[in-house]
Scaffold this active site. Structure first.
Site, PDB file in Angstrom:
ATOM      1  N   ASP A   1      -3.013  40.046 -61.750  1.00  0.00           N
ATOM      2  CA  ASP A   1      -4.235  40.031 -60.857  1.00  0.00           C
ATOM      3  C   ASP A   1      -5.867  40.041 -62.221  1.00  0.00           C
ATOM      4  OD1 ASP A   1      -6.056  39.552 -59.700  1.00  0.00           O
ATOM      5  OD2 ASP A   1      -6.554  40.572 -57.907  1.00  0.00           O
TER       6      ASP A   1
ATOM      7  N   HIS B   1      -2.717  29.594 -54.077  1.00  0.00           N
ATOM      8  CA  HIS B   1      -4.621  30.684 -54.549  1.00  0.00           C
ATOM      9  C   HIS B   1      -5.219  30.308 -56.055  1.00  0.00           C
ATOM     10  CE1 HIS B   1      -7.083  33.374 -54.182  1.00  0.00           C
ATOM     11  NE2 HIS B   1      -7.238  34.291 -55.284  1.00  0.00           N
TER      12      HIS B   1
HETATM   13  C1  HEM Z   1      -5.458  39.280 -51.406  1.00  0.00           C
HETATM   14  C2  HEM Z   1      -6.878  38.832 -51.692  1.00  0.00           C
HETATM   15  C3  HEM Z   1      -6.462  38.448 -53.467  1.00  0.00           C
HETATM   16  C4  HEM Z   1      -5.120  38.753 -53.932  1.00  0.00           C
HETATM   17  C5  HEM Z   1      -4.009  39.366 -53.959  1.00  0.00           C
HETATM   18  C6  HEM Z   1      -5.668  38.123 -55.524  1.00  0.00           C
HETATM   19  C7  HEM Z   1      -4.254  37.764 -56.245  1.00  0.00           C
HETATM   20  C8  HEM Z   1      -4.470  36.651 -57.319  1.00  0.00           C
HETATM   21  C9  HEM Z   1      -3.868  37.035 -58.202  1.00  0.00           C
HETATM   22  C10 HEM Z   1      -2.212  36.748 -58.440  1.00  0.00           C
HETATM   23  C11 HEM Z   1      -4.776  35.584 -59.349  1.00  0.00           C
HETATM   24  C12 HEM Z   1      -3.115  34.987 -60.663  1.00  0.00           C
HETATM   25  C13 HEM Z   1      -4.204  35.566 -61.975  1.00  0.00           C
HETATM   26  C14 HEM Z   1      -5.638  35.457 -62.682  1.00  0.00           C
HETATM   27  O1  HEM Z   1      -6.026  34.580 -63.572  1.00  0.00           O
HETATM   28  O2  HEM Z   1      -5.995  36.699 -62.100  1.00  0.00           O
HETATM   29  C15 HEM Z   1      -5.994  35.648 -58.476  1.00  0.00           C
HETATM   30  C16 HEM Z   1      -6.529  34.537 -59.501  1.00  0.00           C
HETATM   31  C17 HEM Z   1      -7.826  33.938 -58.983  1.00  0.00           C
HETATM   32  N1  HEM Z   1      -8.273  34.171 -57.758  1.00  0.00           N
HETATM   33 FE1  HEM Z   1      -7.194  35.712 -56.681  1.00  0.00          FE
HETATM   34  N2  HEM Z   1      -6.655  37.551 -55.017  1.00  0.00           N
HETATM   35  C18 HEM Z   1      -7.611  37.818 -54.192  1.00  0.00           C
HETATM   36  C19 HEM Z   1      -7.897  37.077 -53.413  1.00  0.00           C
HETATM   37  C20 HEM Z   1      -9.976  36.311 -53.965  1.00  0.00           C
HETATM   38  C21 HEM Z   1     -10.512  35.792 -53.740  1.00  0.00           C
HETATM   39  C22 HEM Z   1     -11.464  36.203 -51.611  1.00  0.00           C
HETATM   40  C23 HEM Z   1     -11.499  34.812 -54.136  1.00  0.00           C
HETATM   41  C24 HEM Z   1     -12.559  34.666 -54.388  1.00  0.00           C
HETATM   42  C25 HEM Z   1     -13.597  34.932 -54.185  1.00  0.00           C
HETATM   43  C26 HEM Z   1     -10.443  35.237 -55.118  1.00  0.00           C
HETATM   44  C27 HEM Z   1     -11.011  34.615 -56.974  1.00  0.00           C
HETATM   45  C28 HEM Z   1     -10.003  34.188 -57.652  1.00  0.00           C
HETATM   46  C29 HEM Z   1      -9.702  33.656 -59.063  1.00  0.00           C
HETATM   47  C30 HEM Z   1     -11.145  32.272 -59.747  1.00  0.00           C
HETATM   48  C31 HEM Z   1      -9.261  33.312 -59.538  1.00  0.00           C
HETATM   49  C32 HEM Z   1      -8.318  32.404 -60.483  1.00  0.00           C
HETATM   50  C33 HEM Z   1      -8.582  31.125 -60.532  1.00  0.00           C
HETATM   51  C34 HEM Z   1      -7.951  30.782 -62.459  1.00  0.00           C
HETATM   52  O3  HEM Z   1      -8.858  29.892 -62.854  1.00  0.00           O
HETATM   53  O4  HEM Z   1      -6.720  30.304 -62.806  1.00  0.00           O
HETATM   54  N3  HEM Z   1      -9.249  36.112 -55.410  1.00  0.00           N
HETATM   55  N4  HEM Z   1      -5.600  36.075 -57.558  1.00  0.00           N
END
Ligand code: HEM
Length: 316
Positions: free
Chosen positions: A146, A218
């Site tokens: 993450d 996601h």
């Molecule tokens: C259970 C809750 C969540 C989990 C387990 C989670 C996990 C992840 C994972 C594993 C990634 C891919 C790796 C990375 O680029 O960080 C990711 C990407 C991302 N997440 Fe989450 N996330 C969660 C909630 C959220 C929420 C609530 C938001 C927005 C308010 C968010 C916004 C983002 C964004 C902006 C990316 C990058 C997308 C990109 O440009 O590739 N995430 N998240």
């Protein structure tokens, strides 16, 4: 214009915003009690932030909390978080104050949390109290890395801080959300199915490409452009583990404008025009949700000025 392109200098954020990894974290959300004078609250806050521990303590305010302490000005986008409901739900649990404590030593982080709790006891009630930790390779408890797509160096300043010249410049709009994972149901998926939920490979953390990337992954829901501008935010979430029934992610992100966050949330619950929801919401449940304003260090010191002797200077 971006933050870094502005001719005006950008005020420094509160200490620690960009200090990664921060192996241990603690989050305290509090509501201010009715009938307490603003000066008494500021006095308690100054005491809470006065510490000589090797940790970072950042303080952010909910919309009402900010108005109560600083009636003279407010950042343009500051508002309370309200419940989002479409294919999935995100509840609102807006409080007045968020303390984000992080550092490398768990004992020091816990000592800071205890000190803050004692300093605030007469003026505020604790609404959320969670310890977070940085996992091996920054992996979430689902096993996926993450934070990879976080903007780096100058780009994170553009993403995370309100631009120079605006009220609140150098500060951030913050969104926090406690997510409880249903790990049993997630782990019943094959690795390929899990990767389709997230949009990246599990072991090597490579983004899925072309037809392999589902529209409801996601990454597809959160990697979004509006009028050609990437809605980038800066995330500092950590896993938490309270018990076998309650473990997941404390999500915390920082943005230069609130809509960057709200657009992503709408796309996750299925409230955007395409009606598509984020598969991840089938395996993890948001329990809380709040918007905050984290003022720049100089604005925080100004707010607490009369009481604030000893409030730490920004160091990054
Ligand atoms: C259970 C809750 C969540 C989990 C387990 C989670 C996990 C992840 C994972 C594993 C990634 C891919 C790796 C990375 O680029 O960080 C990711 C990407 C991302 N997440 Fe989450 N996330 C969660 C909630 C959220 C929420 C609530 C938001 C927005 C308010 C968010 C916004 C983002 C964004 C902006 C990316 C990058 C997308 C990109 O440009 O590739 N995430 N998240």
């Amino acid at each position: 214009m971006t933050n870094t392109a502005s001719s005006q200098p950008l005020p420094a954020p509160q200490a620690g915003l960009y200090r990664e990894p921060g192996n241990h974290a603690h989050y305290l959300e509090m509501t201010l009690r009715d009938g307490i004078a603003a000066e008494d609250i500021k006095h308690a806050l100054a005491l809470a932030l006065l510490q000589d521990l090797d940790t970072h303590i950042a303080l952010a305010f909910g919309s009402q909390g900010w108005d109560r302490l600083q009636p003279d000005w407010r950042p343009a986008d500051l508002q309370p978080f309200t419940t989002l409901a479409a294919k999935h739900q995100m509840p609102a649990t807006q409080a007045d104050l968020l303390f984000w404590i992080h550092g490398e030593d768990r004992g020091e982080v816990m000592a800071a949390a205890i000190h803050i709790g004692q300093s605030m006891a007469a003026v505020a009630d604790v609404q959320l109290d969670i310890s977070g930790f940085k996992n091996h390779e920054s992996r979430d408890l689902t096993g996926f890395v993450d934070g990879t797509a976080n903007p780096k160096e100058e780009k994170r300043i553009d993403a995370a801080q309100i631009p120079a010249g605006q009220p609140g410049a150098g500060g951030s709009y913050v969104f926090s959300q406690q997510w409880r994972h249903n790990l049993q149901s997630f782990q019943q998926l094959t690795t390929e199915q899990q990767e389709a939920v997230i949009g990246r490979t599990k072991r090597d953390n490579i983004e899925l490409e072309g037809d392999a990337m589902p529209v409801d992954s996601h990454v597809s829901r959160t990697d979004v452009k509006v009028d050609g501008v990437g809605m980038k935010i800066y995330r500092r979430s950590t896993p938490y583990y309270s018990s076998a029934e309650d473990r997941g992610l404390y999500f915390i992100s920082f943005a230069c404008e609130l809509k960057r966050i709200s657009i992503q949330l709408e796309r996750m619950v299925g409230a955007s025009d395409d009606g598509i929801a984020d598969q991840l919401m089938g395996y993890s449940q948001p329990l809380t949700g709040s918007y905050w304003f984290m003022p720049a260090q100089a604005d925080l010191m100004q707010l607490l000025k009369e009481q604030g002797a000893g409030v730490a200077e920004a160091d990054d």
